[in-house]
Structures are given as C-alpha cells and as structure tokens.
Design an enzyme around this catalytic site. Structure first.
Site, mmCIF file in Angstrom:
data_model
loop_
_atom_site.group_PDB
_atom_site.id
_atom_site.type_symbol
_atom_site.label_atom_id
_atom_site.label_comp_id
_atom_site.label_asym_id
_atom_site.label_seq_id
_atom_site.Cartn_x
_atom_site.Cartn_y
_atom_site.Cartn_z
ATOM 1 N N ASP A 1 11.084 4.558 -9.509
ATOM 2 C CA ASP A 1 11.211 3.179 -9.989
ATOM 3 C C ASP A 1 9.830 2.536 -10.110
ATOM 4 O O ASP A 1 9.714 1.329 -10.325
ATOM 5 C CB ASP A 1 12.130 2.354 -9.060
ATOM 6 N N ASN B 1 11.908 7.870 -5.958
ATOM 7 C CA ASN B 1 13.085 7.662 -6.827
ATOM 8 C C ASN B 1 12.704 7.140 -8.211
ATOM 9 O O ASN B 1 13.546 6.616 -8.933
ATOM 10 C CB ASN B 1 14.079 6.718 -6.145
ATOM 11 N N HIS C 1 -7.114 -1.339 2.207
ATOM 12 C CA HIS C 1 -6.416 -1.915 1.053
ATOM 13 C C HIS C 1 -6.966 -3.285 0.644
ATOM 14 O O HIS C 1 -6.469 -3.871 -0.309
ATOM 15 C CB HIS C 1 -4.939 -2.033 1.404
ATOM 16 N N ASP C 2 -7.926 -3.814 1.369
ATOM 17 C CA ASP C 2 -8.463 -5.145 1.062
ATOM 18 C C ASP C 2 -9.863 -5.103 0.440
ATOM 19 O O ASP C 2 -10.442 -6.149 0.173
ATOM 20 C CB ASP C 2 -8.541 -5.996 2.336
ATOM 21 N N GLU D 1 -6.635 -6.302 14.073
ATOM 22 C CA GLU D 1 -7.517 -6.578 12.938
ATOM 23 C C GLU D 1 -8.433 -7.723 13.350
ATOM 24 O O GLU D 1 -7.990 -8.851 13.513
ATOM 25 C CB GLU D 1 -6.718 -6.951 11.682
ATOM 26 N N ASP E 1 2.462 -1.824 10.805
ATOM 27 C CA ASP E 1 1.612 -2.992 10.583
ATOM 28 C C ASP E 1 2.424 -4.229 10.939
ATOM 29 O O ASP E 1 3.401 -4.568 10.264
ATOM 30 C CB ASP E 1 1.197 -3.004 9.107
ATOM 31 N N ASP F 1 -2.091 -7.434 12.252
ATOM 32 C CA ASP F 1 -2.712 -8.179 11.166
ATOM 33 C C ASP F 1 -3.349 -9.475 11.675
ATOM 34 O O ASP F 1 -2.703 -10.242 12.411
ATOM 35 C CB ASP F 1 -1.616 -8.499 10.138
ATOM 36 N N ASP G 1 7.517 4.608 -1.752
ATOM 37 C CA ASP G 1 8.582 4.332 -0.786
ATOM 38 C C ASP G 1 8.511 5.272 0.414
ATOM 39 O O ASP G 1 7.668 6.175 0.467
ATOM 40 C CB ASP G 1 9.955 4.427 -1.487
ATOM 41 N N ASP H 1 6.160 7.784 -5.004
ATOM 42 C CA ASP H 1 7.423 7.182 -5.412
ATOM 43 C C ASP H 1 8.496 8.263 -5.522
ATOM 44 O O ASP H 1 8.442 9.110 -6.408
ATOM 45 C CB ASP H 1 7.194 6.488 -6.767
HETATM 46 C C1 GLC Z 1 -4.916 -9.005 6.406
HETATM 47 C C2 GLC Z 1 -4.375 -7.939 5.493
HETATM 48 C C3 GLC Z 1 -4.357 -8.471 4.092
HETATM 49 C C4 GLC Z 1 -3.456 -9.674 4.063
HETATM 50 C C5 GLC Z 1 -3.864 -10.709 5.089
HETATM 51 C C6 GLC Z 1 -2.795 -11.728 5.313
HETATM 52 O O1 GLC Z 1 -6.242 -9.287 6.180
HETATM 53 O O2 GLC Z 1 -5.105 -6.764 5.622
HETATM 54 O O3 GLC Z 1 -3.949 -7.508 3.160
HETATM 55 O O4 GLC Z 1 -3.481 -10.247 2.787
HETATM 56 O O5 GLC Z 1 -4.122 -10.136 6.350
HETATM 57 O O6 GLC Z 1 -1.710 -11.194 5.996
HETATM 58 CA CA CA Z 2 10.434 4.093 -5.304
#
Ligand code: GLC
Ligand code: CA
Length: 558
Positions: free
Chosen positions: A25, A23, A329-330, A256, A98, A200, A29, A21
């Site tokens: 907040d 700035n 991230h999932d 994906e 992405d 995605d 970013d 981050d």
């Molecule tokens: C993909 C992404 C996930 C998102 C989903 C819907 O699986 O990795 O984070 O919630 O698609 O876009």
């Molecule tokens: Ca920020």
C-alpha cells in the site's frame, strides 16, 4: 563501571514507514520488518529501535500519538507486533520502542476531553494559560517547527502549549495522573517483553512554571537549552520513572537529550542517579547548526567534531553512559553531510562507520546508512512531506528571509525527508520497497545504491559494516577502551589510540579528499596487525604513514 549488555550492543534504528512494505500500500509496516529480521541480524547489530508504531494521525509521522497501547493500523495489528517481537527474540535481537511522553496528538482522547471545558477532569493533563490582556499568547515561546508554541482554543478561551506542531499538545507532567498514565503504557509494553525505550525529547518533560519569555536573539538552540530542556523537576520525574517502572524490568532507557549538554549529562545518566541508562546527545548531529535548523550553518570542522567527542567521553569517565549517532530520521544522510556522496562515496561511508564503531558509547546506526544511502534532491515544495521543512518553507514565503530557491536548497541540504526516503533493497521498481507508489518518493539513485547489489560484494559498504560490527563484538577495546588522541589540531586527520588491559589499537581516519601524511612513530619492537582498512593497501614507513582520501585504518598493536 557496570558493563550492561546495552553498552556494547549496537542499535539499528528503523523508520517503519520507510523500511519495508509487506502489503503493497506504499507504507512500510511491521510484517515488512519481520520479514527482514535475518537481514538485520546479518549486520551484526544487537538491538532494533523502531520509531513510533502507536496509533497516530501522523501529523508528525507517529510522534503524535493518539493511543499509547494500540498499533497504528497502517503498520498492522497487535498480533503482527507480537510476532515481530517473538521472531526478533528468537534471533537474539532486542526490540526497543519509541516512547513519546512529552506530548500527545490533539486526537488523543485525553486532549479531546481536555478541550471540552475548563473543569473537565482531563483539562489538567495539558498546559493551559490565559491570553495576555491584548489576547496574544501567554509568552513569546517559539515552537520547534516554526510559529508560536501556543495555540488558542477558542471555545474555552485559553492557550495550550505545544513545543512542536499545534497538533502535539504538551502533557502536564506536574500532574501525577499524567505520569501514572504514561507509566502504565510503559508497563503494558514491558510486560509484553520489549527490551527498552528510546524516549522522545525526554529532557523537555519538566516545564519552568514561570513561563518567562525568551530573548530570541540568543538563537533557538540556546532557547532550548535554557528554557525548554532541563526543567526544575526533570530529575525528579526521571528518577520516579525509574523507581516505578524501569527498575522492575531487564530493559534500558535511551533518552533523547535535546538541550542536554556535556555539563549536565551526568545528572541524567550518572550510575548513582538511577534515572536514564544513556543519553543520546546532539552535539555531533548539530555540529554545524549554529542557532537552529534552517538558519545560518557553519562549514564542516573536524577540530570541532574531535572536541565534541573528547568532551562527551568525560561523561563516561565520570560513570555515565552516552549514545552516539551521525544520523537519524531527523537529519540529512550522514555520508552526504560528513563524507562525500560522489567520488568517495564508498570510502567515506566506510571511514565514518570506522569512526563510530571505535568510539565508546552505544552506537546507533540508522537504516540505509549501512549501504550509504544519500540525500535526495527534491525539485519543488510539493514533493516535500516533512512538517518541519514545510512549515519553514511557508513561513519563509511570507517573511522572505531567504529566496524561495534558497529555502528549497536548505531543505535539500538539511531537511528530514533526506533520511526518510524508502529503504533501497534492490534495483526493481520502487527499490523493492513496495509495488505501490510509496508515501515518499524513492531516491533515484536506488539502481546503483541498494542492498541486493552490495550483499555479495565483499568490497561493499554493507560488507564493511558487517565486518567492523563483528570486530566490535570480538574486541572490547573498541567499546570500552581508554581513549587518547594525538594530532589534536590536525584539521584533516582524526587519530587516536585505545587501550583496554593488554590490548591496544590505533585508529587513523582521513576526513579529506587529499592524501595526508601523518607523523606516527611505529615502535619497531611491536607488531602492527591491520584490524580493518577501507583501502587494500597501506603506505607507511617507520616514521610516518600516508593516508589515502577518506582512508580509515585500524591497527592492533602487540
Ligand atoms: C523528536 C523526534 C522527531 C519529532 C520530535 C517531536 O525530536 O525525533 O522526529 O518530530 O521529537 O516528537
Ligand atoms: Ca504496508
């Protein structure tokens, strides 16, 4: 095989909200990323994939896009992006964005128009169906994030399809105008010089227009495979996207591959197909998820994991290419899932990257895994941010399929917030991520697990990542070698050789907390040089080798 740059390249995935981050907040970013490019470069990665940065109301943290050609204001401005791109390129780092082509946000102008009336020109950008005579949804499709995949739009009296949250209406790819609009957005970024897209849920673009109901008994994973993914026109669309967009740029596409299996993967990535450059598969990430997330799961089973890697190798021997990952991230943090985040934290984190760096297929590393970030323990549902986890919890409150405590425990084990806590840079307040309270709490272990503490320690997980990724650059056998396993039925040890031309390596990985003896006949005519070892010592005789808990050991044979 065509050895494109992205095959050997290592991808570093950034979840921008949680990376850095600039700035103060509380939200990561673009400038925050730019200021860490030297750090990223020092890892010896080649490509940065940034989770969505486009304008979004953030119902699903950017995976609900309201404008494909604008930067989310919380993340900065277009000129911040241009700066990031050019600074990355100056360091010879590629940037991959992405792209979310399957659905938009319900706040996208297309959907706002579409809702106005049945004959609005944008109506057909989405998938609308009349209710059944009793007013219920057109079929019984469940959404990925709980509840039905249809929501009634009262004013026009029709349901719209959303495979994810109701704020993420699915686009109608049957409509050529939809396809052209997405292609236009892709060209916008490619013309700026981005090096590719992670796409995605791209396997879901083509819908089965019969909209036949599903048998819930087969479980959600099978529902995806049979009904949602791999639709009748998917290959037509992906080939068209290649012809109309991708082939005109030196950029790559990583799809994906939700619901894509080792049996149909070559249709997406076969070299002659001209569709996608690689498919990111889920069999490893979902190895213990039997039917779907937050349902019954199975124990860790190395034999099964070996089988998955073995089978996906075949996609590459048939001329396709895949992307491998143990975390993103999932999913929960990889060291907590596949390793041991307590006593053998360091050893197992190093062993797991050894596994990944010695498999063919483009390696994806997720931010924070290079320092062994772990799962977080959230104490109440109020601390949970992730929409998937929250929906599960509140749905379960009503059905009481699991007790509330069990539901929270499942969220702590499997939930997406585990991977989304802020990056742990140092032991200062908020782990050096921000001076403001962050949007999602920092994992309390930041004072022992952080970049600053590992960066000058030659024995750290971070140093090990740098070393093994440097080796991957130097030795092509790690990325392209012919793979041969032995001890296939050993449930604690994964062992294989890889050969390319005259070079041969042998890899030993101990997945258990115990010492394990393994039969391996060393050839006394040959030299075995240690390429990398996560312990300082090796115990071997000519007939066998003893591996310490979570030891990983790679020899170069010559
Ligand atoms: C993909 C992404 C996930 C998102 C989903 C819907 O699986 O990795 O984070 O919630 O698609 O876009
Ligand atoms: Ca920020």
């Amino acid at each position: 095989m065509n050895l494109n740059w992205f095959k050997k390249g290592v991808i570093y995935q950034i979840y921008p909200r949680s990376f850095n981050d600039s700035n103060n907040d509380g939200i990561g970013d673009l400038k925050g990323i730019t200021s860490k490019l030297d750090y990223i470069k020092s890892l010896n990665v080649d490509i940065i994939w940034i989770s969505p940065i486009f304008q979004s109301p953030n119902k699903d943290n950017g995976y609900d896009v309201s404008d494909y050609c604008a930067i989310m204001p919380e993340f900065g401005t277009m000129s911040d992006f241009d700066e990031l791109l050019s600074e990355a390129h100056q360091r010879d780092l590629k940037i991959v964005l992405d792209l979310v082509p399957n659905h938009t946000s319900d706040e996208h102008k297309w959907f706002k128009q579409a809702k106005q009336s049945k004959n609005n020109p944008y109506r057909d950008f989405y998938i609308w169906k009349k209710p059944k005579p009793d007013g219920s949804p057109p079929n019984n499709w469940p959404s990925f994030f709980g509840g039905p995949a249809w929501t009634l739009h009262e004013n026009t009296g029709e349901y719209y399809l959303h495979l994810f949250t109701k704020n993420q209406p699915d686009l109608n790819w049957e409509n050529p105008k939809v396809r052209e609009s997405i292609y236009e957005a892709m060209r916008f970024w490619l013309d700026k010089g981005v090096d590719g897209f992670r796409m995605d849920v791209v396997s879901l673009l083509s819908k089965d227009l019969n909209f036949k109901g599903v048998d819930p008994k087969i479980g959600f994973r099978k529902i995806i495979e049979k009904h949602y993914a791999n639709g009748p026109k998917i290959h037509h669309y992906l080939h068209e996207m290649y012809e109309k967009v991708m082939k005109h740029y030196d950029a790559f596409s990583m799809g994906e591959g939700v619901g894509v299996t080792q049996d149909n993967a070559h249709l997406y990535v076969g070299e002659d197909r001209k569709e996608l450059d690689m498919i990111y598969h889920f069999d490893i990430l979902e190895n213990n998820i039997i039917n779907g997330k937050f349902e019954e799961s199975s124990e860790f089973d190395l034999i099964n994991i070996k089988k998955i890697f073995r089978n996906w190798q075949k996609v590459m021997t048939k001329g396709g290419w895949i992307a491998n990952a143990l975390g993103n991230h999932d999913f929960a943090r990889l060291v907590s899932r596949f390793g041991n985040d307590k006593k053998y934290h360091k050893e197992s984190a190093k062993m797991l990257i050894t596994l990944m760096a010695t498999q063919n297929g483009t390696l994806n590393i997720y931010q924070g895994d290079e320092i062994g970030m772990t799962n977080i323990h959230l104490k109440s549902i109020d601390q949970v941010n992730d929409v998937q986890s929250r929906n599960f919890y509140f749905e379960n409150l009503e059905t009481q399929k699991f007790s509330n405590d069990k539901a929270l425990e499942m969220i702590n084990n499997e939930g997406r917030d585990n991977a989304r806590t802020p990056m742990q840079w140092n032991s200062e307040d908020q782990a050096g991520f921000s001076e403001h309270e962050p949007w999602l709490q920092v994992n309390p272990n930041y004072n022992i697990i952080n970049v600053e503490q590992q960066i000058n320690d030659s024995d750290s997980i971070l140093s090990y990542y740098k070393t093994i990724l440097a080796l991957k650059k130097e030795h092509d056998v790690l990325s392209y070698g012919k793979f041969e396993e032995f001890e296939k039925n050993n449930k604690n040890i994964y062992a294989y050789t890889k050969t390319l031309g005259y070079q041969e390596i042998v890899v030993f990985l101990n997945f258990s907390q115990n010492e394990n003896l393994i039969d391996y006949e060393f050839d006394n005519e040959k030299n075995y040089d240690i390429l990398i070892n996560n312990y300082r010592f090796v115990t071997k005789t000519l007939k066998n080798i003893e591996l310490k808990p979570y030891q990983s050991l790679v020899f170069n044979i010559n």
